[in-house]
Design an enzyme around this catalytic site. Sequence first.
Site, short mmCIF file in Angstrom:
data_model
loop_
_atom_site.label_atom_id
_atom_site.label_comp_id
_atom_site.label_asym_id
_atom_site.label_seq_id
_atom_site.Cartn_x
_atom_site.Cartn_y
_atom_site.Cartn_z
N CYS A 162 9.73 1.82 3.34
CA CYS A 162 10.64 0.72 3.64
C CYS A 162 12.06 1.22 3.81
CB CYS A 162 10.60 -0.31 2.53
SG CYS A 162 11.21 0.35 0.99
N PHE A 207 0.81 -1.22 0.00
CA PHE A 207 0.00 0.00 0.00
C PHE A 207 0.84 1.27 0.00
CE2 PHE A 207 1.05 -0.23 4.49
CZ PHE A 207 1.25 1.10 4.81
N GLU A 236 9.45 -3.97 12.99
CA GLU A 236 9.32 -2.81 12.10
C GLU A 236 8.08 -2.05 12.57
OE1 GLU A 236 7.97 -3.57 8.05
OE2 GLU A 236 9.33 -2.05 7.28
P1 NAD Z 1 1.70 -6.73 3.02
O1 NAD Z 1 2.76 -7.79 3.07
O2 NAD Z 1 0.63 -6.77 4.02
O3 NAD Z 1 0.96 -6.76 1.59
C1 NAD Z 1 1.69 -6.74 0.39
C2 NAD Z 1 0.89 -7.51 -0.68
O4 NAD Z 1 0.77 -8.87 -0.29
C3 NAD Z 1 -0.52 -6.98 -0.88
O5 NAD Z 1 -0.78 -6.93 -2.27
C4 NAD Z 1 -1.40 -8.00 -0.17
O6 NAD Z 1 -2.64 -8.17 -0.80
C5 NAD Z 1 -0.59 -9.28 -0.25
N1 NAD Z 1 -0.76 -10.14 0.93
C6 NAD Z 1 -0.96 -9.74 2.21
N2 NAD Z 1 -1.02 -10.81 3.03
C7 NAD Z 1 -0.84 -11.91 2.26
C8 NAD Z 1 -0.79 -13.32 2.53
N3 NAD Z 1 -0.93 -13.80 3.75
N4 NAD Z 1 -0.59 -14.17 1.49
C9 NAD Z 1 -0.43 -13.68 0.23
N5 NAD Z 1 -0.47 -12.37 -0.07
C10 NAD Z 1 -0.68 -11.48 0.92
O7 NAD Z 1 2.48 -5.32 3.03
P2 NAD Z 1 1.87 -3.87 3.15
O8 NAD Z 1 1.37 -3.67 4.54
O9 NAD Z 1 0.97 -3.58 2.02
O10 NAD Z 1 3.20 -3.00 2.92
C11 NAD Z 1 4.06 -2.61 3.94
C12 NAD Z 1 5.28 -3.51 4.03
O11 NAD Z 1 5.98 -3.51 2.77
C13 NAD Z 1 6.31 -3.02 5.04
O12 NAD Z 1 6.82 -4.12 5.74
C14 NAD Z 1 7.39 -2.37 4.18
O13 NAD Z 1 8.67 -2.32 4.77
C15 NAD Z 1 7.37 -3.27 3.00
N6 NAD Z 1 7.95 -2.61 1.83
C16 NAD Z 1 9.16 -3.03 1.40
C17 NAD Z 1 9.76 -2.40 0.32
C18 NAD Z 1 11.11 -2.82 -0.17
O14 NAD Z 1 11.49 -2.39 -1.25
N7 NAD Z 1 11.84 -3.65 0.53
C19 NAD Z 1 9.10 -1.33 -0.31
C20 NAD Z 1 7.84 -0.95 0.16
C21 NAD Z 1 7.27 -1.60 1.22
#
Ligand code: NAD
Length: 498
Positions: free
Chosen positions: A282, A150, A382
Amino acid sequence: MTQKINLYINGAFTASTATAYLPVENPATQEIIAEVPLTELKEIDQAIALAGEAFKTWKEVATPERARLFLKYQHLLKEHQKEIAEILATENGKTFADAMGDVWRGIEVVEHACSIPTLMMGETVENVARAVDTYSYIQPLGVCAGITPFNFPAMIPLWMFPMAIACGNTFILKPSEQAPMTAMKLAELFQQAGFPKGVLNIVHGSKDQVNHILNHEDIRAISFVGSVPVAEHVYRTGTHNLKRVQAFGGAKNHMVVMPDANKQQVINNLVGASCGAAGQRCMAISVAVLVGEAQNWVNDIKNALSTIKPGVWSDDAAAYGPLINKQAKEKVLRLIKSGYDQGAEVLLDGSDCVVPGYEKGYFVGPTLFNKVTTDMDIYKEEIFGPALLLVTADTLDEAIQIINNNPYGNGTSIFTNSGAAARKFQHEIQVGQIGVNLPIPVPLPFFSFTGWRKSFFGDLHSYGKQGVRFYTETKTITARWFEEDVPGGNVNMTINLK
Ligand code: NAD
């Protein structure tokens, strides 16, 4: 009636046949601004099949022609940058300036995709044996998929599909269900740029839809960005199914503050890097490691952080926006409480923050913890909120050891006036992206986004040359031509070869 978000399949925006929808909330107001479908699995199958059909012709489109379509797309994205940023800020909550930056960082990847003919050059060695040449081509894989978080609703989808598609692949994007509207605007402009149907497709949903993509035999490669547990799950499942996977996870980024650094620069940069975008980056700095005399700067850091205020995206005076949802706010409040319980000194506590006129918004004020130790939950987890942790070290060696002992390796930075200290730091630190007197060192797209350790599962990173390698296969050709087969014969050639 609330807007129901469409799917984008085979060049058309169509309503999903799903019966279940999730609300998309404005996090500053709790107003439901749209509903996003939990796409039926058969609709995902259909999208993948149509993307497979589109691949057959898209991969044959001349590489410079593919680049030209991306030039057009870049132009349209720039023209509509404000409009995209407004949609993004409404569904994600970040300030307008931040939202413009989010879109801009994505546009830069599209610009990189415009160089695809050069990026797809292979290698050649003449005379690997007598009169034998070897050369390689890189070719697209087929249907690739992207699953995005998101917190960067424009930039992260744009890390993925422009590079994959420029390489000649077709793509299925599953955006975050919490901020899916931005991706639809990106698709609308993609369609306007004139790309053929089926090249980019968007399906919506959450866990079940992601798992279906991970298990689908016609998906060749998966790009994922999100939290660590999901990144790990995506990597394990995707690779178990023999797919190529790059999975970017969460982080805990440290900034080392050396006593010879410019104090005012340190403080200005810490404020923006820790609380900007409500700490939901992130690459946010969540820990400052104060080395030696820099430990005397705690009050200055506190004073600077206490002056910033969150607000709604359209408020120019707001330093940052709300957290994305109720659960995110509850998590941050739980961690702030644990900071008290586990003995941190809480110098600023943003738990009770209220923004006048937006009382229902998921706002948290700037929060500062001092005397933090590495066994506390606020250090281990985090937080993903507007919070900064202060830890101390007597020497640079000790600071490096603290960072290298932390399991994450996304980004880090050092503020110093010593070239020797900076060089030692960049050489010894086990983190993939390092800033020297820069707090958030996100590489521009001609480099790659190179998180390490628990912040990344895979081999080839996003965009840059690695992004091209990720979305392509190398074909190596070894060729020999017999001189007697040259029409009319060639006496000179025969003599030269002998
Ligand atoms: P999230 O892991 O909750 O969701 C990411 C995606 O995975 C979404 O599209 C969601 O629908 C899907 N998803 C969620 N739970 C799932 C499951 N159990 N099984 C399969 N798919 C699932 O992450 P978020 O809250 O949307 O984003 C924030 C996180 O992303 C933070 O931890 C941040 O650090 C990380 N992030 C990392 C980077 C990087 O480049 N390393 C960049 C941006 C964000």
